[in-house]
Design an enzyme around this catalytic site. Structure first.
Site, PDB file in Angstrom:
ATOM      1  N   HIS A 133       0.869  -1.380   0.003  1.00  0.00           N
ATOM      2  CA  HIS A 133      -0.002  -0.029   0.019  1.00  0.00           C
ATOM      3  C   HIS A 133       0.924   1.335   0.146  1.00  0.00           C
ATOM      4  CE1 HIS A 133      -3.123   2.575   1.345  1.00  0.00           C
ATOM      5  NE2 HIS A 133      -2.339   3.291   2.052  1.00  0.00           N
ATOM      6  N   GLU A 134       1.934   1.309   0.872  1.00  0.00           N
ATOM      7  CA  GLU A 134       2.770   2.524   1.218  1.00  0.00           C
ATOM      8  C   GLU A 134       3.644   2.714  -0.226  1.00  0.00           C
ATOM      9  OE1 GLU A 134       2.008   4.487   3.278  1.00  0.00           O
ATOM     10  OE2 GLU A 134       0.834   3.442   4.638  1.00  0.00           O
TER      11      GLU A 134
ATOM     12  N   HIS B 132       1.793   4.446  -2.795  1.00  0.00           N
ATOM     13  CA  HIS B 132       1.876   6.005  -2.979  1.00  0.00           C
ATOM     14  C   HIS B 132       3.058   6.570  -3.420  1.00  0.00           C
ATOM     15  CE1 HIS B 132      -1.628   6.422  -0.604  1.00  0.00           C
ATOM     16  NE2 HIS B 132      -1.172   5.734   0.711  1.00  0.00           N
TER      17      HIS B 132
ATOM     18  N   GLU C   5      -5.828   6.883  -1.579  1.00  0.00           N
ATOM     19  CA  GLU C   5      -5.712   5.906  -0.524  1.00  0.00           C
ATOM     20  C   GLU C   5      -6.416   4.401  -0.920  1.00  0.00           C
ATOM     21  OE1 GLU C   5      -4.079   5.708   2.163  1.00  0.00           O
ATOM     22  OE2 GLU C   5      -3.410   7.732   2.147  1.00  0.00           O
TER      23      GLU C   5
END
Length: 325
Positions: free
Chosen positions: A147-148, A151, A223
Site C-alpha cells: 500500500h505505502e 503511494h 488511498e
C-alpha cells in the site's frame, strides 16, 4: 483490466481535472469582478507563486522534519533485529518495479502506523512505527508495504500537493477580498462596492473549505488506489491487507467489533482521530470476524466525508472486487 480499477482511475482523473478547472475558473471570475482583469490575474499569479513556494519548501525538506518528529531510525539490510523488515520492503519494491529500495525507517511513537514519504532531496522513504511491527505478522507487513509503496509509485504526494493549491488559492483570494472590501471601499473592477467585496471575501473563504473537502475526497481515492496496488502486486495482498486494517482498527479501538455487530458505522471513525494507548496484540480470529462484518456493511456516503482515508468497510469491499491473487 478489472472494471473497478478502470472506474477508480477514471474517477480520480475526473476529480483532479474538475477540482483544478472549477477552482481556477471561480478564482479568475471573482478576481476579475472585484479587481478588474489585469490586477485580478496578477493577484492570482502572485498568490499561486507564494503558496507554490511554501509547498515546494515543505515538500523538499519535509522528510527531514518527519524523521525528527517521529524519532526515526534507519534500518539497514544487516540490522540484527530489523533486517527482516528491510528485506520485506525490498521484496515488495521489486514486485512494484522500483529500481532502488526506498530507505526504510522505524518510528519510535506509541501508535501503530506506516507511511511513505520523500522528496528529490531526501529520496523515497517508508517508515513503520514500533507498535505496528508488534501488531502485524510479516505477511501483513508486506501487504501494508505494498500500500505505502503504491503511494510512492503513483506520486500521490506530488499530485495532492498540486491539487491542494486550489483551496489555498481560493482562501487567500478571499482573504484579499475581505480586507480589500473592509478598508479600501471596493476594488478597481466592476465590483467596486466595498460591502459587496467584503461579503464576497467571506464567501470565498467558506468556499475554500468546500474545495478542501473535494481534495479530501480525491485523497480517499488515492488511498483506495494504494490498496488496489497492494492487492495486485503482492501475493496474498488482499487478504493480508484486510487483516491488517482490521487489526489496526481493533488495536486503536477495541470496541469496534462489538459496535459493527450492532450495525454502527460512524463511532469508530471518530475514535480513530485520537492517538490512544494501542493494544499490541489483536487475536487473528477477531480481525477475521471484523473483516467478514465489513464485507456486508452498508456505509452511508457521509460516513468518511471529513476523513482522508475511506471508511474501512469500503476498503475491504473494494479489495474483494479487484484482487488478483
Amino acid at each position: 483490466m478489472n472494471w473497478e480499477v478502470v472506474k477508480l482511475r477514471l474517477n480520480m482523473a475526473l476529480a483532479t481535472l474538475g477540482i483544478t478547472l472549477l477552482g481556477f475558473a471561480l478564482a479568475l471570475a471573482v478576481a476579475d469582478y472585484a479587481f478588474g482583469a489585469q490586477f485580478g490575474v496578477g493577484l492570482i499569479l502572485s498568490i499561486l507563486i507564494f503558496i507554490f513556494f511554501l509547498n515546494i519548501i515543505q515538500w523538499l525538506f519535509g522528510p527531514y522534519m518527519i524523521n525528527w518528529a517521529y524519532r526515526t531510525v534507519e534500518v539497514t539490510p544487516t540490522d540484527p533485529v530489523y533486517g527482516w523488515l528491510y528485506s520485506t520492503v525490498a521484496e515488495v519494491a521489486k514486485y512494484n518495479g522500483f529500481r532502488e529500495v526506498p530507505k526504510v525507517y522505524i518510528a519510535d511513537v506509541p501508535f501503530p502506523n506506516a507511511f511513505a514519504y520523500g522528496s528529490p532531496i531526501a529520496g523515497k522513504r517508508i517508515a513503520f512505527t514500533l507498535p505496528i511491527l508488534k501488531l502485524l505478522n510479516r505477511d501483513e507487513i508486506m501487504a501494508v508495504a505494498g500500500h505505502e509503496l503504491g503511494h510512492l509509485k503513483h506520486r500521490d504526494v506530488e499530485l495532492l500537493m498540486a491539487v491542494g493549491l486550489i483551496p489555498a488559492l481560493i482562501y487567500y483570494l478571499g482573504w484579499w477580498l475581505f480586507w480589500g472590501g473592509l478598508f479600501s471601499g471596493g476594488g478597481n473592477g466592476r465590483g467596486n462596492n466595498g460591502g459587496l467585496v467584503f461579503l464576497l471575501g467571506i464567501i470565498m473563504m467558506a468556499v475554500s473549505f468546500v474545495f478542501q473537502l473535494l481534495v479530501l475526497s480525491l485523497n480517499r481515492m488515492r488511498e483506495a488506489y494504494a490498496d488496489v496496488n497492494s492487492a495486485l502486486t503482492v501475493p496474498g495482498g488482499k487478504e493480508n491487507l484486510q487483516l491488517a486494517l482490521a487489526k489496526l482498527t481493533l488495536s486503536m479501538d477495541p470496541e469496534a467489533l462489538e459496535r459493527f455487530k450492532k450495525k454502527s458505522t460512524t463511532n469508530q471513525m471518530a475514535s480513530m482521530l485520537f492517538f490512544t494507548n494501542a493494544i499490541e496484540e489483536v487475536p487473528t480470529w477477531n480481525a477475521k470476524e471484523l473483516v467478514e462484518i465489513w464485507k456486508t456493511t452498508k456505509v452511508p456516503w457521509y460516513a468518511d466525508i471529513f476523513m482522508d482515508h475511506p471508511h474501512p468497510a469500503k476498503r475491504i469491499q473494494l479489495l474483494d472486487k479487484v484482487s488478483k491473487y
